[in-house]
Design a protein around this motif. Structure first.
Motif, PDB file in Angstrom:
ATOM      1  N   LYS A   2      79.297  -6.207 -44.935  1.00 41.65           N
ATOM      2  CA  LYS A   2      79.611  -4.808 -44.833  1.00 41.65           C
ATOM      3  C   LYS A   2      81.230  -4.495 -44.694  1.00 41.65           C
ATOM      4  N   MET A   3      81.990  -5.340 -44.435  1.00 45.53           N
ATOM      5  CA  MET A   3      83.408  -5.121 -44.150  1.00 45.53           C
ATOM      6  C   MET A   3      84.147  -4.488 -45.325  1.00 45.53           C
ATOM      7  N   HIS A   4      85.091  -3.903 -45.406  1.00 46.17           N
ATOM      8  CA  HIS A   4      85.933  -3.530 -46.640  1.00 46.17           C
ATOM      9  C   HIS A   4      86.656  -4.879 -46.750  1.00 46.17           C
ATOM     10  N   PRO A   5      86.751  -4.979 -48.301  1.00 46.08           N
ATOM     11  CA  PRO A   5      87.328  -6.273 -48.671  1.00 46.08           C
ATOM     12  C   PRO A   5      88.779  -6.453 -48.032  1.00 46.08           C
ATOM     13  N   MET A   6      89.476  -5.395 -47.800  1.00 48.95           N
ATOM     14  CA  MET A   6      90.861  -5.958 -47.286  1.00 48.95           C
ATOM     15  C   MET A   6      90.490  -6.385 -45.633  1.00 48.95           C
ATOM     16  N   ALA A   7      89.626  -5.555 -45.161  1.00 46.13           N
ATOM     17  CA  ALA A   7      89.448  -6.078 -43.724  1.00 46.13           C
ATOM     18  C   ALA A   7      88.757  -7.830 -43.968  1.00 46.13           C
ATOM     19  N   THR A   8      87.997  -7.726 -44.785  1.00 48.80           N
ATOM     20  CA  THR A   8      87.349  -9.318 -45.031  1.00 48.80           C
ATOM     21  C   THR A   8      88.706 -10.218 -45.196  1.00 48.80           C
ATOM     22  N   ILE A   9      89.619  -9.905 -45.929  1.00 51.92           N
ATOM     23  CA  ILE A   9      90.590 -10.906 -46.382  1.00 51.92           C
ATOM     24  C   ILE A   9      91.513 -11.121 -45.123  1.00 51.92           C
ATOM     25  N   LEU A  10      91.862  -9.901 -44.337  1.00 51.20           N
ATOM     26  CA  LEU A  10      92.619 -10.148 -43.103  1.00 51.20           C
ATOM     27  C   LEU A  10      91.888 -11.024 -42.132  1.00 51.20           C
ATOM     28  N   PHE A  11      90.816 -10.656 -41.696  1.00 54.36           N
ATOM     29  CA  PHE A  11      90.130 -11.291 -40.693  1.00 54.36           C
ATOM     30  C   PHE A  11      89.593 -12.709 -41.190  1.00 54.36           C
ATOM     31  N   GLY A  12      89.570 -12.885 -42.460  1.00 55.17           N
ATOM     32  CA  GLY A  12      89.427 -14.354 -42.904  1.00 55.17           C
ATOM     33  C   GLY A  12      90.557 -15.180 -42.758  1.00 55.17           C
ATOM     34  N   SER A  13      91.749 -14.326 -42.926  1.00 56.00           N
ATOM     35  CA  SER A  13      93.279 -15.291 -42.668  1.00 56.00           C
ATOM     36  C   SER A  13      93.207 -16.093 -41.413  1.00 56.00           C
ATOM     37  N   ARG A  14      92.559 -15.842 -40.522  1.00 52.16           N
ATOM     38  CA  ARG A  14      92.687 -16.549 -39.107  1.00 52.16           C
ATOM     39  C   ARG A  14      92.276 -18.020 -39.635  1.00 52.16           C
ATOM     40  N   TRP A  15      91.590 -18.459 -40.567  1.00 51.22           N
ATOM     41  CA  TRP A  15      91.150 -19.712 -41.037  1.00 51.22           C
ATOM     42  C   TRP A  15      92.465 -20.552 -41.494  1.00 51.22           C
ATOM     43  N   LEU A  16      93.567 -19.559 -41.931  1.00 52.36           N
ATOM     44  CA  LEU A  16      94.859 -20.397 -42.197  1.00 52.36           C
ATOM     45  C   LEU A  16      95.442 -21.215 -41.042  1.00 52.36           C
ATOM     46  N   GLN A  17      94.954 -21.144 -39.886  1.00 48.61           N
ATOM     47  CA  GLN A  17      95.516 -21.661 -38.616  1.00 48.61           C
ATOM     48  C   GLN A  17      94.747 -23.068 -38.319  1.00 48.61           C
ATOM     49  N   LEU A  18      93.649 -23.360 -39.169  1.00 52.63           N
ATOM     50  CA  LEU A  18      93.055 -24.340 -38.916  1.00 52.63           C
ATOM     51  C   LEU A  18      93.747 -25.703 -39.306  1.00 52.63           C
ATOM     52  N   PRO A  19      94.557 -25.821 -40.354  1.00 48.31           N
ATOM     53  CA  PRO A  19      95.431 -26.932 -40.616  1.00 48.31           C
ATOM     54  C   PRO A  19      96.514 -27.210 -39.578  1.00 48.31           C
ATOM     55  N   LEU A  20      96.821 -25.873 -38.936  1.00 45.29           N
ATOM     56  CA  LEU A  20      97.790 -26.064 -37.768  1.00 45.29           C
ATOM     57  C   LEU A  20      97.205 -26.978 -36.651  1.00 45.29           C
ATOM     58  N   TYR A  21      95.915 -26.434 -36.285  1.00 44.51           N
ATOM     59  CA  TYR A  21      95.284 -27.054 -35.095  1.00 44.51           C
ATOM     60  C   TYR A  21      94.967 -28.569 -35.289  1.00 44.51           C
ATOM     61  N   LEU A  22      94.642 -28.741 -36.735  1.00 49.05           N
ATOM     62  CA  LEU A  22      94.325 -30.352 -37.127  1.00 49.05           C
ATOM     63  C   LEU A  22      95.916 -31.004 -37.013  1.00 49.05           C
ATOM     64  N   GLY A  23      96.796 -30.481 -37.503  1.00 49.18           N
ATOM     65  CA  GLY A  23      97.986 -31.341 -37.315  1.00 49.18           C
ATOM     66  C   GLY A  23      98.317 -31.491 -35.617  1.00 49.18           C
ATOM     67  N   LEU A  24      98.019 -30.521 -34.891  1.00 50.33           N
ATOM     68  CA  LEU A  24      98.266 -30.869 -33.678  1.00 50.33           C
ATOM     69  C   LEU A  24      97.085 -32.118 -32.902  1.00 50.33           C
ATOM     70  N   ILE A  25      96.031 -32.126 -33.530  1.00 53.50           N
ATOM     71  CA  ILE A  25      95.254 -33.306 -33.188  1.00 53.50           C
ATOM     72  C   ILE A  25      96.012 -34.682 -33.654  1.00 53.50           C
ATOM     73  N   VAL A  26      96.696 -34.661 -34.865  1.00 52.04           N
ATOM     74  CA  VAL A  26      97.355 -35.796 -35.410  1.00 52.04           C
ATOM     75  C   VAL A  26      98.474 -35.964 -34.336  1.00 52.04           C
ATOM     76  N   ALA A  27      99.100 -34.952 -33.920  1.00 55.86           N
ATOM     77  CA  ALA A  27     100.439 -35.183 -33.131  1.00 55.86           C
ATOM     78  C   ALA A  27      99.699 -35.710 -31.999  1.00 55.86           C
ATOM     79  N   GLN A  28      98.578 -35.324 -31.136  1.00 61.09           N
ATOM     80  CA  GLN A  28      98.076 -35.902 -29.858  1.00 61.09           C
ATOM     81  C   GLN A  28      97.762 -37.469 -30.425  1.00 61.09           C
ATOM     82  N   GLY A  29      97.266 -37.653 -31.495  1.00 57.69           N
ATOM     83  CA  GLY A  29      97.216 -39.170 -31.782  1.00 57.69           C
ATOM     84  C   GLY A  29      98.609 -39.966 -31.607  1.00 57.69           C
TER      85      GLY A  29
END
Length: 179
Positions: free
Chosen positions: A13-40
Protein backbone atom coordinates in the motif's frame (compact mmCIF):
# COMPACT_ATOMS: atom_id res chain seq x y z
CA UNK A 1 1.81 -15.79 9.97
CA UNK A 2 -0.70 -12.95 10.14
CA UNK A 3 2.10 -10.53 10.97
CA UNK A 4 4.03 -11.41 7.81
CA UNK A 5 0.84 -11.02 5.79
CA UNK A 6 0.10 -7.64 7.40
CA UNK A 7 3.67 -6.50 6.66
CA UNK A 8 3.32 -7.46 3.00
CA UNK A 9 -0.04 -5.69 2.74
CA UNK A 10 1.39 -2.55 4.35
CA UNK A 11 4.37 -2.59 1.98
CA UNK A 12 2.12 -3.01 -1.03
CA UNK A 13 0.00 0.00 0.00
CA UNK A 14 3.02 2.29 0.30
CA UNK A 15 3.63 5.00 -2.27
CA UNK A 16 6.20 3.82 -4.87
CA UNK A 17 8.76 6.43 -3.76
CA UNK A 18 8.32 5.41 -0.13
CA UNK A 19 8.80 1.77 -1.15
CA UNK A 20 12.05 2.64 -2.94
CA UNK A 21 13.35 4.78 -0.08
CA UNK A 22 12.44 2.22 2.57
CA UNK A 23 13.82 -0.63 0.46
CA UNK A 24 17.13 1.18 0.03
CA UNK A 25 18.08 0.08 3.54
CA UNK A 26 18.97 -3.29 2.00
CA UNK A 27 21.90 -1.62 0.26
CA UNK A 28 23.63 -1.81 3.64
CA UNK A 29 23.59 -5.62 3.57
CA UNK A 30 26.84 -5.91 1.55
CA UNK A 31 28.48 -3.56 4.05
CA UNK A 32 27.55 -5.81 6.97
CA UNK A 33 28.67 -8.89 5.01
CA UNK A 34 31.99 -7.12 4.38
CA UNK A 35 32.36 -6.52 8.11
CA UNK A 36 31.83 -10.24 8.67
CA UNK A 37 34.73 -10.89 6.26
CA UNK A 38 36.80 -8.33 8.21
CA UNK A 39 35.93 -10.23 11.39
CA UNK A 40 37.32 -13.37 9.75
CA UNK A 41 40.53 -11.48 9.00
CA UNK A 42 40.79 -10.51 12.68
CA UNK A 43 40.28 -14.15 13.73
CA UNK A 44 43.12 -15.16 11.39
CA UNK A 45 45.34 -12.36 12.75
CA UNK A 46 44.53 -13.43 16.33
CA UNK A 47 45.50 -17.04 15.60
CA UNK A 48 48.79 -16.00 13.93
CA UNK A 49 49.71 -13.83 16.93
CA UNK A 50 48.70 -16.56 19.38
CA UNK A 51 50.88 -19.13 17.60
CA UNK A 52 53.72 -16.57 17.55
CA UNK A 53 53.33 -16.03 21.30
CA UNK A 54 53.33 -19.77 22.10
CA UNK A 55 56.33 -20.47 19.85
CA UNK A 56 58.47 -17.59 21.14
CA UNK A 57 57.51 -17.65 24.85
CA UNK A 58 60.73 -19.34 26.09
CA UNK A 59 62.85 -16.56 24.56
CA UNK A 60 60.63 -13.61 25.54
CA UNK A 61 60.78 -11.12 28.38
CA UNK A 62 57.68 -10.49 30.48
CA UNK A 63 57.12 -7.04 28.94
CA UNK A 64 57.18 -8.55 25.44
CA UNK A 65 54.67 -11.22 26.46
CA UNK A 66 52.46 -8.53 27.98
CA UNK A 67 52.61 -6.46 24.76
CA UNK A 68 51.57 -9.46 22.64
CA UNK A 69 48.78 -10.40 25.07
CA UNK A 70 47.54 -6.79 25.01
CA UNK A 71 47.60 -7.02 21.22
CA UNK A 72 45.43 -10.15 21.44
CA UNK A 73 43.04 -8.37 23.80
CA UNK A 74 42.94 -5.48 21.35
CA UNK A 75 41.95 -7.85 18.53
CA UNK A 76 39.18 -9.33 20.71
CA UNK A 77 37.86 -5.87 21.60
CA UNK A 78 37.85 -4.81 17.94
CA UNK A 79 36.06 -8.05 17.13
CA UNK A 80 33.47 -7.25 19.81
CA UNK A 81 33.08 -3.80 18.27
CA UNK A 82 32.51 -5.41 14.87
CA UNK A 83 29.79 -7.66 16.34
CA UNK A 84 28.05 -4.66 17.89
CA UNK A 85 28.13 -2.82 14.56
CA UNK A 86 27.09 -5.84 12.49
CA UNK A 87 24.29 -7.14 14.72
CA UNK A 88 23.15 -3.83 16.20
CA UNK A 89 23.39 -1.94 12.92
CA UNK A 90 21.56 -4.60 10.96
CA UNK A 91 18.85 -4.82 13.63
CA UNK A 92 18.50 -1.03 13.82
CA UNK A 93 18.79 0.00 10.19
CA UNK A 94 18.00 -2.98 7.96
CA UNK A 95 15.72 -5.64 9.42
CA UNK A 96 14.76 -7.33 12.67
CA UNK A 97 16.67 -10.50 13.49
CA UNK A 98 13.69 -12.01 15.42
CA UNK A 99 15.85 -13.60 18.12
CA UNK A 100 13.23 -13.35 20.88
CA UNK A 101 13.54 -16.39 23.10
CA UNK A 102 16.82 -17.55 21.53
CA UNK A 103 19.15 -18.60 24.38
CA UNK A 104 22.09 -16.70 22.86
CA UNK A 105 20.28 -13.40 22.23
CA UNK A 106 22.46 -10.56 23.56
CA UNK A 107 20.76 -8.65 26.41
CA UNK A 108 21.45 -5.29 24.79
CA UNK A 109 19.83 -6.26 21.48
CA UNK A 110 16.29 -6.18 22.90
CA UNK A 111 16.47 -2.40 23.42
CA UNK A 112 18.97 -1.35 20.77
CA UNK A 113 18.45 1.90 18.91
CA UNK A 114 20.73 4.28 17.05
CA UNK A 115 21.54 6.32 20.18
CA UNK A 116 22.31 3.29 22.35
CA UNK A 117 24.45 1.86 19.55
CA UNK A 118 26.45 5.12 19.41
CA UNK A 119 27.06 5.06 23.16
CA UNK A 120 28.09 1.37 23.10
CA UNK A 121 30.42 2.00 20.16
CA UNK A 122 31.96 5.04 21.85
CA UNK A 123 32.65 3.09 25.03
CA UNK A 124 34.11 0.19 23.01
CA UNK A 125 36.42 2.64 21.23
CA UNK A 126 37.55 3.96 24.62
CA UNK A 127 38.36 0.39 25.67
CA UNK A 128 40.38 -0.19 22.51
CA UNK A 129 42.14 3.14 22.93
CA UNK A 130 42.91 2.25 26.56
CA UNK A 131 44.62 -0.96 25.45
CA UNK A 132 46.71 1.01 22.92
CA UNK A 133 47.60 3.56 25.59
CA UNK A 134 48.59 0.81 28.03
CA UNK A 135 50.80 -0.75 25.34
CA UNK A 136 52.37 2.67 24.80
CA UNK A 137 53.10 3.11 28.51
CA UNK A 138 54.60 -0.38 28.78
CA UNK A 139 56.77 0.38 25.75
CA UNK A 140 57.54 3.94 26.99
CA UNK A 141 61.33 3.52 27.14
CA UNK A 142 61.34 2.89 23.38
CA UNK A 143 59.12 5.87 22.50
CA UNK A 144 59.53 9.61 22.57
CA UNK A 145 57.50 11.90 24.81
CA UNK A 146 55.70 13.44 21.84
CA UNK A 147 54.22 10.06 20.81
CA UNK A 148 53.03 9.37 24.34
CA UNK A 149 51.56 12.86 24.66
CA UNK A 150 49.61 12.62 21.39
CA UNK A 151 48.27 9.16 22.18
CA UNK A 152 47.09 10.42 25.58
CA UNK A 153 45.46 13.48 23.98
CA UNK A 154 43.72 11.32 21.39
CA UNK A 155 42.52 8.92 24.10
CA UNK A 156 41.12 11.82 26.13
CA UNK A 157 39.36 13.10 23.00
CA UNK A 158 37.67 9.68 22.71
CA UNK A 159 36.66 9.82 26.38
CA UNK A 160 35.24 13.34 26.04
CA UNK A 161 33.39 12.34 22.87
CA UNK A 162 31.84 9.31 24.57
CA UNK A 163 30.79 11.34 27.61
CA UNK A 164 29.28 13.96 25.29
CA UNK A 165 27.39 11.35 23.28
CA UNK A 166 26.07 9.70 26.46
CA UNK A 167 25.10 13.07 27.93
CA UNK A 168 23.28 14.13 24.76
CA UNK A 169 21.53 10.74 24.64
CA UNK A 170 20.45 11.18 28.26
CA UNK A 171 19.16 14.70 27.54
CA UNK A 172 17.22 13.46 24.52
CA UNK A 173 15.77 10.51 26.45
CA UNK A 174 14.84 12.79 29.33
CA UNK A 175 13.19 15.27 26.92
CA UNK A 176 11.29 12.45 25.18
CA UNK A 177 10.00 11.15 28.53
CA UNK A 178 8.59 14.62 29.36
CA UNK A 179 6.53 14.68 26.15
Amino acid sequence: MATASNTRNTTQKMHPMATILFGSRWLQLPLYLGLIVAQGVYVFHFMVELVHLVQKVPDMHEADIMLIVLGLIDVVMISNLLIMVIVGGYETFVSRLNLKGHPDEPDWLSHVNANLLKVKLATAIIGISSIHLLKTFINAPNLDDKTMLWQTVIHMAFVLSAVSIAWIDRLMTHADNKH
